[in-house]
Design a protein around this motif. Structure first.
Motif, PDB file in Angstrom:
ATOM      1  N   ASP A  80      -8.874 -19.330 -19.402  1.00  0.00           N
ATOM      2  CA  ASP A  80     -10.157 -20.228 -19.149  1.00  0.00           C
ATOM      3  C   ASP A  80     -10.961 -19.842 -17.779  1.00  0.00           C
ATOM      4  OD1 ASP A  80     -12.145 -22.072 -20.026  1.00  0.00           O
ATOM      5  OD2 ASP A  80     -11.224 -23.539 -18.837  1.00  0.00           O
ATOM      6  N   LEU A  81     -10.914 -18.708 -17.498  1.00  0.00           N
ATOM      7  CA  LEU A  81     -11.541 -17.738 -16.550  1.00  0.00           C
ATOM      8  C   LEU A  81     -12.576 -16.698 -17.085  1.00  0.00           C
ATOM      9  CD1 LEU A  81     -10.786 -18.309 -13.513  1.00  0.00           C
ATOM     10  CD2 LEU A  81      -9.709 -16.243 -13.343  1.00  0.00           C
ATOM     11  N   ILE A  82     -12.308 -16.415 -18.425  1.00  0.00           N
ATOM     12  CA  ILE A  82     -13.021 -15.381 -18.886  1.00  0.00           C
ATOM     13  C   ILE A  82     -13.866 -15.883 -19.854  1.00  0.00           C
ATOM     14  CG2 ILE A  82     -12.537 -13.477 -20.549  1.00  0.00           C
ATOM     15  CD1 ILE A  82      -9.511 -13.226 -19.233  1.00  0.00           C
ATOM     16  N   ASP A  83     -15.080 -15.483 -19.910  1.00  0.00           N
ATOM     17  CA  ASP A  83     -16.293 -16.002 -20.448  1.00  0.00           C
ATOM     18  C   ASP A  83     -15.979 -15.806 -22.135  1.00  0.00           C
ATOM     19  OD1 ASP A  83     -17.481 -16.960 -18.173  1.00  0.00           O
ATOM     20  OD2 ASP A  83     -19.062 -15.382 -18.287  1.00  0.00           O
ATOM     21  N   THR A  84     -16.450 -16.918 -22.872  1.00  0.00           N
ATOM     22  CA  THR A  84     -16.695 -16.647 -24.443  1.00  0.00           C
ATOM     23  C   THR A  84     -17.835 -17.406 -24.542  1.00  0.00           C
ATOM     24  OG1 THR A  84     -15.062 -18.857 -24.189  1.00  0.00           O
ATOM     25  CG2 THR A  84     -14.197 -16.796 -24.831  1.00  0.00           C
ATOM     26  N   ALA A 165      -2.023 -12.941 -25.436  1.00  0.00           N
ATOM     27  CA  ALA A 165      -2.995 -13.718 -24.458  1.00  0.00           C
ATOM     28  C   ALA A 165      -3.536 -12.969 -23.525  1.00  0.00           C
ATOM     29  CB  ALA A 165      -2.521 -15.121 -24.114  1.00  0.00           C
ATOM     30  N   ILE A 166      -4.813 -13.107 -23.109  1.00  0.00           N
ATOM     31  CA  ILE A 166      -5.065 -12.416 -21.894  1.00  0.00           C
ATOM     32  C   ILE A 166      -5.150 -13.477 -20.598  1.00  0.00           C
ATOM     33  CG2 ILE A 166      -7.390 -11.396 -20.826  1.00  0.00           C
ATOM     34  CD1 ILE A 166      -6.417 -10.093 -23.254  1.00  0.00           C
ATOM     35  N   GLY A 167      -4.667 -12.870 -19.680  1.00  0.00           N
ATOM     36  CA  GLY A 167      -4.637 -13.759 -18.280  1.00  0.00           C
ATOM     37  C   GLY A 167      -5.338 -12.493 -17.048  1.00  0.00           C
ATOM     38  N   THR A 168      -5.138 -13.022 -16.039  1.00  0.00           N
ATOM     39  CA  THR A 168      -5.799 -12.292 -14.742  1.00  0.00           C
ATOM     40  C   THR A 168      -4.550 -12.092 -13.797  1.00  0.00           C
ATOM     41  OG1 THR A 168      -6.702 -14.180 -13.678  1.00  0.00           O
ATOM     42  CG2 THR A 168      -7.985 -12.773 -15.219  1.00  0.00           C
ATOM     43  N   ASP A 169      -4.635 -11.139 -12.781  1.00  0.00           N
ATOM     44  CA  ASP A 169      -3.619 -10.988 -11.976  1.00  0.00           C
ATOM     45  C   ASP A 169      -4.209 -10.635 -10.496  1.00  0.00           C
ATOM     46  OD1 ASP A 169      -1.391  -9.873 -10.237  1.00  0.00           O
ATOM     47  OD2 ASP A 169      -0.281  -9.888 -12.180  1.00  0.00           O
ATOM     48  N   THR A 170      -4.203 -11.528  -9.490  1.00  0.00           N
ATOM     49  CA  THR A 170      -4.779 -11.182  -8.159  1.00  0.00           C
ATOM     50  C   THR A 170      -3.702 -11.107  -7.122  1.00  0.00           C
ATOM     51  OG1 THR A 170      -6.740 -12.393  -8.987  1.00  0.00           O
ATOM     52  CG2 THR A 170      -6.436 -12.174  -6.592  1.00  0.00           C
ATOM     53  N   GLY A 171      -2.455 -11.906  -7.298  1.00  0.00           N
ATOM     54  CA  GLY A 171      -1.399 -12.048  -6.442  1.00  0.00           C
ATOM     55  C   GLY A 171      -0.046 -12.182  -7.377  1.00  0.00           C
ATOM     56  N   GLY A 185       4.529  -9.205 -19.490  1.00  0.00           N
ATOM     57  CA  GLY A 185       3.177  -9.240 -18.967  1.00  0.00           C
ATOM     58  C   GLY A 185       2.883  -7.925 -18.325  1.00  0.00           C
ATOM     59  N   LEU A 186       1.631  -7.482 -18.340  1.00  0.00           N
ATOM     60  CA  LEU A 186       1.423  -6.290 -17.844  1.00  0.00           C
ATOM     61  C   LEU A 186      -0.055  -6.480 -16.857  1.00  0.00           C
ATOM     62  CD1 LEU A 186       1.442  -3.213 -17.645  1.00  0.00           C
ATOM     63  CD2 LEU A 186       0.174  -2.888 -19.609  1.00  0.00           C
ATOM     64  N   LYS A 187       0.286  -6.132 -15.701  1.00  0.00           N
ATOM     65  CA  LYS A 187      -0.886  -5.730 -14.949  1.00  0.00           C
ATOM     66  C   LYS A 187      -1.136  -4.216 -14.793  1.00  0.00           C
ATOM     67  CE  LYS A 187      -0.945  -5.000 -10.626  1.00  0.00           C
ATOM     68  NZ  LYS A 187      -2.016  -3.568 -10.794  1.00  0.00           N
ATOM     69  N   LEU A 205      -8.790  -7.212  -5.586  1.00  0.00           N
ATOM     70  CA  LEU A 205      -7.490  -7.550  -6.040  1.00  0.00           C
ATOM     71  C   LEU A 205      -7.263  -7.976  -7.290  1.00  0.00           C
ATOM     72  CD1 LEU A 205      -6.158  -9.616  -2.789  1.00  0.00           C
ATOM     73  CD2 LEU A 205      -5.687  -7.098  -3.453  1.00  0.00           C
ATOM     74  N   ASP A 206      -8.424  -8.313  -8.172  1.00  0.00           N
ATOM     75  CA  ASP A 206      -8.388  -8.879  -9.385  1.00  0.00           C
ATOM     76  C   ASP A 206      -8.135  -7.781 -10.498  1.00  0.00           C
ATOM     77  OD1 ASP A 206      -9.090 -11.568  -8.526  1.00  0.00           O
ATOM     78  OD2 ASP A 206     -11.241 -11.242  -8.917  1.00  0.00           O
ATOM     79  N   HIS A 207      -7.183  -8.361 -11.353  1.00  0.00           N
ATOM     80  CA  HIS A 207      -6.853  -7.228 -12.508  1.00  0.00           C
ATOM     81  C   HIS A 207      -6.924  -8.257 -13.729  1.00  0.00           C
ATOM     82  CE1 HIS A 207      -5.048  -5.408  -9.230  1.00  0.00           C
ATOM     83  NE2 HIS A 207      -4.853  -4.436  -9.831  1.00  0.00           N
ATOM     84  N   ILE A 208      -6.843  -7.590 -14.942  1.00  0.00           N
ATOM     85  CA  ILE A 208      -6.918  -8.432 -16.269  1.00  0.00           C
ATOM     86  C   ILE A 208      -5.833  -7.792 -16.983  1.00  0.00           C
ATOM     87  CG2 ILE A 208      -7.796  -8.622 -18.714  1.00  0.00           C
ATOM     88  CD1 ILE A 208     -10.600  -9.132 -17.094  1.00  0.00           C
ATOM     89  N   GLY A 209      -4.886  -8.566 -17.673  1.00  0.00           N
ATOM     90  CA  GLY A 209      -3.940  -7.877 -18.516  1.00  0.00           C
ATOM     91  C   GLY A 209      -3.432  -8.897 -19.736  1.00  0.00           C
ATOM     92  N   PRO A 210      -2.574  -8.160 -20.509  1.00  0.00           N
ATOM     93  CA  PRO A 210      -2.178  -8.870 -21.695  1.00  0.00           C
ATOM     94  C   PRO A 210      -0.756  -9.645 -21.569  1.00  0.00           C
ATOM     95  CG  PRO A 210      -1.511  -6.653 -21.955  1.00  0.00           C
ATOM     96  CD  PRO A 210      -2.319  -6.871 -20.819  1.00  0.00           C
ATOM     97  N   LEU A 211      -0.476 -10.723 -22.114  1.00  0.00           N
ATOM     98  CA  LEU A 211       0.877 -11.489 -22.110  1.00  0.00           C
ATOM     99  C   LEU A 211       1.259 -11.695 -23.771  1.00  0.00           C
ATOM    100  CD1 LEU A 211      -1.154 -12.972 -19.984  1.00  0.00           C
ATOM    101  CD2 LEU A 211       1.075 -14.035 -19.312  1.00  0.00           C
TER     102      LEU A 211
END
Length: 465
Positions: A80-84, A165-171, A185-187, A205-211
């Motif tokens: 819910d950080l990713i626009d739809t 699912a799609i996630g984001t990875d900053t840290g 989970g892949l960053k 630092l932001d990345h998008i990746g799949p889970l």
């Protein structure tokens, strides 16, 4: 087997062979969400009508002979950080309760072009600024956290409320929840996937990746979502390989680095034992192990927070002044603290990152990948604030999670978390595989070799129904 139990590649095969319809899969997944999510809390919103409409359209296309590929008719959750377009995207924050974007994020456009069925928006720690995702519970033990910030995505996947699912990875926010929930989970490499239309936590630092529930599933998603986007200046215009092409080639002859320092400092003995056993298993599959020293171990945490905190505060500066009372207290405190970081300290953190990137480039000479624990401990209990290590020292939960994840964000290198065991309480443990720039196929290949030799990825939480 219920359709919702199928992994992405299993469901894709059945849909392609017309043994399973997208509508049947979607109805099964939505039923699973309706039955479980009042306890798990993975979804900020469930898109019942939109999902069924997309499933019917996918079914008609497939019947008419227009099969788009392995994601056609597959149920996907989106953080819910990713626009739809036309669907609320709130970043799990009261400051954005009524926010409904007009356009999709780039990653959602890619998913929809591949025929995927978006079933809902998954919860995040507010604005991705945390490692707990307080709205969500860990499906293995509901009194434990699912990790964060992509905790809703990980919980939804492992509870079989979507095939991916799609996630984001900053840290660490893809790898952390993947480790504690037992998902893959892949960053990816920084710049591999467009972040256009995704709310930023820390732009550099932001990345998008799949889970997903398997390495093969993650590769299938990468084949769809990776690529250059001229509207995201951070993306790199480099060729995108087929991530599934050499996935089952094994690790015979690969040289895998095993850290002597840093990653195994302050770690739960059960986690260390599981990770070292996974490393031994990869050696038994033909990999050659080489001990390595992680460069500049004292710099990762100050550099990560020295960059992330002021960049996050810069993004939220105006809204913090206009509606600061609507932020959750933990996030508001971090945003306020970020305004106290000196510009000189931010520059020093960026210079430290350059040193780290150079150090990892040199360390990777002659290596194919690096093996390490994803996290030093399994999932914290709800309300737990720190871990106690065998030497009696304590470490805050957020610091322990970020400590082993931050190297991947600071260097921008690809990092994969795969399940490698469980502790005595039945909580998952993750193995982290780090690779060279844009070497996602390599880290996926290592992960697939390990996954195929074990059964950890086949397990799912019992007792939810």
């Amino acid at each position: 087997m219920h359709p919702y139990e199928l992994t992405l590649h299993q469901a894709a095969e059945q849909i392609r062979e017309r043994q399973l319809s997208p509508v049947e899969l979607t109805e099964s997944v939505l039923g699973r969400i309706d039955a479980l999510d009042d306890r798990v809390g993975a979804f900020a919103s469930v898109m019942h009508e939109q999902a069924l409409h997309a499933a019917r359209a996918a079914e008609k296309e497939i019947v008419d002979g227009s099969y788009r590929g392995p994601l056609h008719g597959i149920c996907i959750g989106v953080k819910d950080l990713i626009d739809t377009a036309g669907v609320a995207t709130t970043s799990s924050s009261r400051t954005r309760t009524d926010r409904v974007p007009d356009t999709n994020a780039a990653v959602v456009d890619h998913l929809e072009a591949a025929g995927a069925v978006i079933v809902g928006k998954t919860h995040t720690h507010e604005f991705a600024y945390g490692v707990l995702t307080p709205t969500t519970r860990n499906p293995w033990h509901l009194d434990h956290v699912p990790g964060g910030s992509s905790g809703g995505s990980a919980a939804a996947v492992v509870a079989r409320m979507c095939q991916g699912a799609i996630g984001t990875d900053t840290g660490g926010s893809v790898r952390i929840p993947s480790a504690v929930c037992g998902t893959v989970g892949l960053k990816p490499t920084y710049g591999r996937i467009s972040r256009r239309g995704t709310t930023s936590l820390s732009w550099s630092l932001d990345h998008i990746g799949p889970l997903t529930n398997s390495v093969r599933d993650a590769a299938l998603m990468m084949d769809v979502i990776a690529g250059y986007d001229r509207d995201d200046p951070a993306t790199r215009d480099v060729p995108v390989p087929r991530h599934t092409e050499n996935l089952t080639a094994g690790v015979e002859g690969m040289v895998l680095g095993v850290p002597r320092n840093y990653f195994f400092d302050h770690i739960d003995p059960e986690v260390e034992a599981a990770v070292r056993e996974a490393i031994r298993q990869l050696e038994g599959l033909g990999a050659r192990l080489r001990e390595i020293d992680i460069p500049y171990p004292e710099l990762y945490m100050p550099a990560e927070f020295g960059i992330l905190v002021p960049e996050a505060s810069a993004y939220h500066q105006q809204s913090l002044r206009q509606m600061g009372e609507l932020y959750e207290s933990d996030v508001r405190g971090l945003l306020e603290a970020g305004e106290l970081v000196l510009a000189t300290d931010y520059i020093k953190a960026q210079r430290a990152r350059t040193l780290l990137q150079q150090g990892w480039r040199d360390m990777f000479d002659g290596l194919d990948a690096v093996l390490a624990p994803t996290l030093p401990a399994t999932a914290a209990e709800v309300g737990q604030t720190s871990f106690t290590w065998p030497d009696g020292s304590q470490e805050a939960v957020i610091n322990s999670c970020v400590r082993t994840s931050a190297p991947g964000n600071l260097t921008g290198l690809p990092g994969l978390s795969v399940p490698c065991g469980f502790d005595r309480s039945g909580l998952p443990i993750g193995l982290q595989i780090l690779g060279k720039p844009f070497a996602e196929p390599t880290v996926l290949r290592v992960g697939a070799a390990y996954e195929d030799a074990t059964d950890w990825a086949d397990r799912m939480p019992e007792g939810l129904l």
